[in-house]
Design a protein around this motif. Structure first.
Motif, PDB file in Angstrom:
ATOM      1  N   ASP A 185      -6.192  -8.403  -9.287  1.00  0.00           N
ATOM      2  CA  ASP A 185      -6.177  -8.395  -7.811  1.00  0.00           C
ATOM      3  C   ASP A 185      -4.882  -7.829  -7.239  1.00  0.00           C
ATOM      4  OD1 ASP A 185      -4.286 -10.368  -8.205  1.00  0.00           O
ATOM      5  OD2 ASP A 185      -5.423 -11.976  -7.223  1.00  0.00           O
ATOM      6  N   GLY A 186      -3.987  -7.336  -8.135  1.00  0.00           N
ATOM      7  CA  GLY A 186      -2.734  -6.739  -7.680  1.00  0.00           C
ATOM      8  C   GLY A 186      -1.578  -7.717  -7.586  1.00  0.00           C
ATOM      9  N   GLY A 187      -1.853  -8.992  -7.772  1.00  0.00           N
ATOM     10  CA  GLY A 187      -0.780  -9.992  -7.727  1.00  0.00           C
ATOM     11  C   GLY A 187       0.219  -9.789  -8.852  1.00  0.00           C
ATOM     12  N   ILE A 188       1.481 -10.087  -8.568  1.00  0.00           N
ATOM     13  CA  ILE A 188       2.559  -9.937  -9.559  1.00  0.00           C
ATOM     14  C   ILE A 188       2.853 -11.294 -10.189  1.00  0.00           C
ATOM     15  CG2 ILE A 188       5.045  -9.456  -9.825  1.00  0.00           C
ATOM     16  CD1 ILE A 188       3.536  -6.903  -9.480  1.00  0.00           C
ATOM     17  N   VAL A 189       2.908 -11.310 -11.532  1.00  0.00           N
ATOM     18  CA  VAL A 189       3.244 -12.554 -12.243  1.00  0.00           C
ATOM     19  C   VAL A 189       4.308 -12.263 -13.299  1.00  0.00           C
ATOM     20  CG1 VAL A 189       0.976 -13.603 -11.891  1.00  0.00           C
ATOM     21  CG2 VAL A 189       1.398 -12.277 -13.972  1.00  0.00           C
ATOM     22  N   LEU A 190       5.079 -13.274 -13.627  1.00  0.00           N
ATOM     23  CA  LEU A 190       6.039 -13.185 -14.719  1.00  0.00           C
ATOM     24  C   LEU A 190       5.275 -13.111 -16.029  1.00  0.00           C
ATOM     25  CD1 LEU A 190       9.026 -13.329 -15.618  1.00  0.00           C
ATOM     26  CD2 LEU A 190       8.781 -15.813 -15.641  1.00  0.00           C
ATOM     27  N   ALA A 191       5.637 -12.168 -16.900  1.00  0.00           N
ATOM     28  CA  ALA A 191       4.933 -11.977 -18.165  1.00  0.00           C
ATOM     29  C   ALA A 191       5.947 -11.970 -19.315  1.00  0.00           C
ATOM     30  CB  ALA A 191       4.113 -10.688 -18.120  1.00  0.00           C
ATOM     31  N   ASP A 192       5.538 -11.454 -20.468  1.00  0.00           N
ATOM     32  CA  ASP A 192       6.381 -11.330 -21.650  1.00  0.00           C
ATOM     33  C   ASP A 192       6.883 -12.706 -22.099  1.00  0.00           C
ATOM     34  OD1 ASP A 192       7.474  -9.602 -23.657  1.00  0.00           O
ATOM     35  OD2 ASP A 192       9.434  -9.855 -22.743  1.00  0.00           O
ATOM     36  N   GLU A 193       8.197 -12.907 -22.247  1.00  0.00           N
ATOM     37  CA  GLU A 193       8.717 -14.162 -22.791  1.00  0.00           C
ATOM     38  C   GLU A 193      10.094 -14.470 -22.217  1.00  0.00           C
ATOM     39  OE1 GLU A 193      10.455 -13.949 -26.972  1.00  0.00           O
ATOM     40  OE2 GLU A 193       9.336 -12.066 -26.935  1.00  0.00           O
ATOM     41  N   ILE A 194      10.510 -15.717 -22.371  1.00  0.00           N
ATOM     42  CA  ILE A 194      11.878 -16.150 -22.045  1.00  0.00           C
ATOM     43  C   ILE A 194      12.363 -16.895 -23.274  1.00  0.00           C
ATOM     44  CG2 ILE A 194      13.334 -17.474 -20.475  1.00  0.00           C
ATOM     45  CD1 ILE A 194      10.987 -17.377 -18.461  1.00  0.00           C
ATOM     46  N   SER A 195      13.319 -16.314 -23.986  1.00  0.00           N
ATOM     47  CA  SER A 195      13.695 -16.859 -25.300  1.00  0.00           C
ATOM     48  C   SER A 195      15.086 -16.371 -25.690  1.00  0.00           C
ATOM     49  CB  SER A 195      12.675 -16.376 -26.338  1.00  0.00           C
ATOM     50  OG  SER A 195      12.879 -14.997 -26.619  1.00  0.00           O
ATOM     51  N   PRO A 196      15.615 -16.842 -26.828  1.00  0.00           N
ATOM     52  CA  PRO A 196      16.902 -16.313 -27.296  1.00  0.00           C
ATOM     53  C   PRO A 196      16.842 -14.826 -27.657  1.00  0.00           C
ATOM     54  CG  PRO A 196      16.431 -18.422 -28.349  1.00  0.00           C
ATOM     55  CD  PRO A 196      15.183 -18.007 -27.653  1.00  0.00           C
ATOM     56  N   ASP A 197      15.637 -14.258 -27.741  1.00  0.00           N
ATOM     57  CA  ASP A 197      15.494 -12.802 -27.936  1.00  0.00           C
ATOM     58  C   ASP A 197      15.807 -12.042 -26.655  1.00  0.00           C
ATOM     59  OD1 ASP A 197      14.700 -12.939 -30.592  1.00  0.00           O
ATOM     60  OD2 ASP A 197      12.792 -11.914 -30.288  1.00  0.00           O
ATOM     61  N   THR A 198      15.464 -12.631 -25.514  1.00  0.00           N
ATOM     62  CA  THR A 198      15.533 -11.902 -24.245  1.00  0.00           C
ATOM     63  C   THR A 198      16.626 -12.420 -23.311  1.00  0.00           C
ATOM     64  OG1 THR A 198      13.884 -13.376 -23.239  1.00  0.00           O
ATOM     65  CG2 THR A 198      13.056 -11.389 -24.338  1.00  0.00           C
ATOM     66  N   CYS A 199      17.321 -13.479 -23.734  1.00  0.00           N
ATOM     67  CA  CYS A 199      18.387 -14.075 -22.914  1.00  0.00           C
ATOM     68  C   CYS A 199      19.672 -14.164 -23.731  1.00  0.00           C
ATOM     69  CB  CYS A 199      18.026 -15.499 -22.491  1.00  0.00           C
ATOM     70  SG  CYS A 199      16.452 -15.698 -21.646  1.00  0.00           S
ATOM     71  N   ARG A 200      20.809 -14.101 -23.048  1.00  0.00           N
ATOM     72  CA  ARG A 200      22.069 -14.490 -23.701  1.00  0.00           C
ATOM     73  C   ARG A 200      22.351 -15.925 -23.330  1.00  0.00           C
ATOM     74  NH1 ARG A 200      23.732  -8.985 -23.106  1.00  0.00           N
ATOM     75  NH2 ARG A 200      24.256  -8.173 -25.181  1.00  0.00           N
ATOM     76  N   PHE A 201      22.363 -16.783 -24.339  1.00  0.00           N
ATOM     77  CA  PHE A 201      22.676 -18.196 -24.181  1.00  0.00           C
ATOM     78  C   PHE A 201      23.996 -18.477 -24.884  1.00  0.00           C
ATOM     79  CE2 PHE A 201      17.803 -18.941 -24.470  1.00  0.00           C
ATOM     80  CZ  PHE A 201      17.652 -18.887 -23.094  1.00  0.00           C
ATOM     81  N   LEU A 210      24.198 -18.493 -28.824  1.00  0.00           N
ATOM     82  CA  LEU A 210      22.982 -19.186 -29.254  1.00  0.00           C
ATOM     83  C   LEU A 210      21.787 -18.260 -29.020  1.00  0.00           C
ATOM     84  CD1 LEU A 210      23.755 -22.654 -27.598  1.00  0.00           C
ATOM     85  CD2 LEU A 210      23.830 -22.148 -30.050  1.00  0.00           C
ATOM     86  N   ASP A 211      21.937 -17.000 -29.431  1.00  0.00           N
ATOM     87  CA  ASP A 211      20.938 -15.989 -29.069  1.00  0.00           C
ATOM     88  C   ASP A 211      20.934 -14.834 -30.075  1.00  0.00           C
ATOM     89  OD1 ASP A 211      23.070 -14.100 -28.341  1.00  0.00           O
ATOM     90  OD2 ASP A 211      23.383 -15.372 -26.602  1.00  0.00           O
ATOM     91  N   LYS A 212      20.220 -13.783 -29.738  1.00  0.00           N
ATOM     92  CA  LYS A 212      20.001 -12.656 -30.651  1.00  0.00           C
ATOM     93  C   LYS A 212      21.274 -11.856 -30.936  1.00  0.00           C
ATOM     94  CE  LYS A 212      16.739  -8.811 -31.209  1.00  0.00           C
ATOM     95  NZ  LYS A 212      15.719  -8.035 -30.466  1.00  0.00           N
ATOM     96  N   ASP A 213      22.322 -12.042 -30.148  1.00  0.00           N
ATOM     97  CA  ASP A 213      23.586 -11.345 -30.438  1.00  0.00           C
ATOM     98  C   ASP A 213      24.105 -11.696 -31.833  1.00  0.00           C
ATOM     99  OD1 ASP A 213      23.867  -9.734 -28.258  1.00  0.00           O
ATOM    100  OD2 ASP A 213      25.289 -11.006 -27.194  1.00  0.00           O
ATOM    101  N   LEU A 214      23.778 -12.875 -32.327  1.00  0.00           N
ATOM    102  CA  LEU A 214      24.193 -13.257 -33.686  1.00  0.00           C
ATOM    103  C   LEU A 214      23.594 -12.294 -34.707  1.00  0.00           C
ATOM    104  CD1 LEU A 214      23.714 -17.114 -33.303  1.00  0.00           C
ATOM    105  CD2 LEU A 214      25.909 -15.933 -33.540  1.00  0.00           C
ATOM    106  N   PHE A 215      22.367 -11.872 -34.474  1.00  0.00           N
ATOM    107  CA  PHE A 215      21.694 -10.885 -35.337  1.00  0.00           C
ATOM    108  C   PHE A 215      22.208  -9.478 -35.045  1.00  0.00           C
ATOM    109  CE2 PHE A 215      18.192  -7.794 -35.742  1.00  0.00           C
ATOM    110  CZ  PHE A 215      17.906  -7.902 -37.102  1.00  0.00           C
ATOM    111  N   ARG A 216      22.281  -9.120 -33.747  1.00  0.00           N
ATOM    112  CA  ARG A 216      22.724  -7.778 -33.348  1.00  0.00           C
ATOM    113  C   ARG A 216      24.098  -7.446 -33.937  1.00  0.00           C
ATOM    114  NH1 ARG A 216      21.352  -9.493 -28.054  1.00  0.00           N
ATOM    115  NH2 ARG A 216      19.363  -8.597 -27.365  1.00  0.00           N
TER     116      ARG A 216
END
Length: 235
Positions: A185-201, A210-216
Motif C-alpha cells: 500500500d506504499g507504507g514505509i516500515v523499518l526492515a532488515d535488522e538491528i544487531s551488532p552487525d549493523t550497530c556500533r555498541f 561489543l560489535d562487528k568492529d571486533l571482526f572487521r
C-alpha cells in the motif's frame, strides 16, 4: 506457515517464500563479511543473536510507534516478516564519531557529536554503497520526498528510543545502519535488522567494542561480545 523456495541470499541472511504472498521467512546465517566483502569469516552463533536481538528491538520500537516488517519469531534463526520492497537507501545515524566518519572527516574516533547526524548511502554493491544526499535520491528516483521525510523522522525516533534501551543495558549506541521497505500500500516500515552487525555498541563504562568492529579490525572476541549484548538485553 509453509516455507517454500529461497528468494534471495545476502551476506548475512537468506529469504524464503511462504504460502502467503505477503509474508517471507528470513533466516540468519553465521557468515560474516567486512571491507565490502573482501574479508570473509564466521562468527559462531551470530545468526541466533542477530535474529533474537533484532526481533526484540523491533517489537520495542513498534510499541513506540515505529512500524516494522516483523511478524513473529519462528525459531532461533528464522523469523516471519512482511514482504517489502526495500528502499535502496542505507540510512546511517551517528551519535559519536567512529569508522568511516572519522576517516573521512578527520574527527577522532570516540568524539561525541554535538547532535545526532544522518547519512544516506545508495544501496548498490557494484558501486560499493556510495554516500549520497537526498537530492541525489530524488533525482535518481530512489525515494520520494514524502518517503525521505518519513524515513528521516523514523530514523531519529529509532535513535532516541534505542539509545535509552541500550544505556539501560550499560551500552553506548555509537552509530547504526537502518533499512526501510515499502509495503504494497506504499507504507514505509523499518526492515532488515538491528544487531551488532549493523550497530556500533560500546560498553558504557570501558568503551570496549561489543560489535562487528571486533571482526572487521581483527581484534578477536566477537563471539563473546555478541553473546554479551544478547545477555544484557534479553537476560
Amino acid at each position: 506457515m509453509e516455507k517454500r523456495e529461497q528468494l534471495y541470499e545476502g551476506k548475512a541472511k537468506k529469504v524464503f517464500a511462504t504460502d502467503d504472498a505477503e509474508l517471507v521467512i528470513v533466516s540468519y546465517k553465521d557468515d560474516a563479511t567486512a571491507g565490502d566483502g573482501a574479508k570473509k569469516g564466521t562468527i559462531r552463533g551470530k545468526g541466533v543473536v542477530n535474529n533474537r536481538l533484532s526481533n526484540a528491538l523491533m517489537q520495542k520500537l513498534a510499541a513506540q510507534g515505529v512500524p516494522t516488517h516483523y511478524v513473529r519469531e519462528l525459531n532461533d534463526r528464522e523469523t516471519l516478516v512482511k514482504k517489502v520492497e526495500i528502499v535502496p537507501l542505507e540510512v546511517i545515524v551517528r551519535n559519536v564519531a567512529a569508522g568511516s566518519f572519522s576517516k573521512r572527516l578527520g574527527v577522532a574516533e570516540g568524539t561525541p557529536l554535538r547532535c545526532p547526524t544522518l547519512e544516506f548511502s545508495y544501496k548498490n554493491d557494484d558501486l560499493h554503497d556510495p554516500l549520497i544526499n537526498h537530492y541525489h535520491a530524488l533525482a535518481m528516483g530512489l525515494a520520494t520526498q514524502e518517503e525521505i521525510d518519513t524515513i528521516t523522522a523514523y530514523a531519529f525516533k529509532v535513535n532516541g528510543l534505542l539509545r535509552e534501551v541500550m544505556l539501560e543495558a550499560g551500552i553506548r549506541l555509537i552509530d547504526f545502519k537502518l533499512e526501510f521497505g515499502r509495503l504494497p500500500d506504499g507504507g514505509i516500515v523499518l526492515a532488515d535488522e538491528i544487531s551488532p552487525d549493523t550497530c556500533r555498541f560500546w560498553d558504557a563504562k570501558t568503551n570496549a567494542h561489543l560489535d562487528k568492529d571486533l571482526f572487521r579490525r581483527d581484534l578477536g572476541g566477537e563471539e563473546d561480545a555478541y553473546r554479551e549484548v544478547m545477555r544484557r538485553l534479553l537476560g
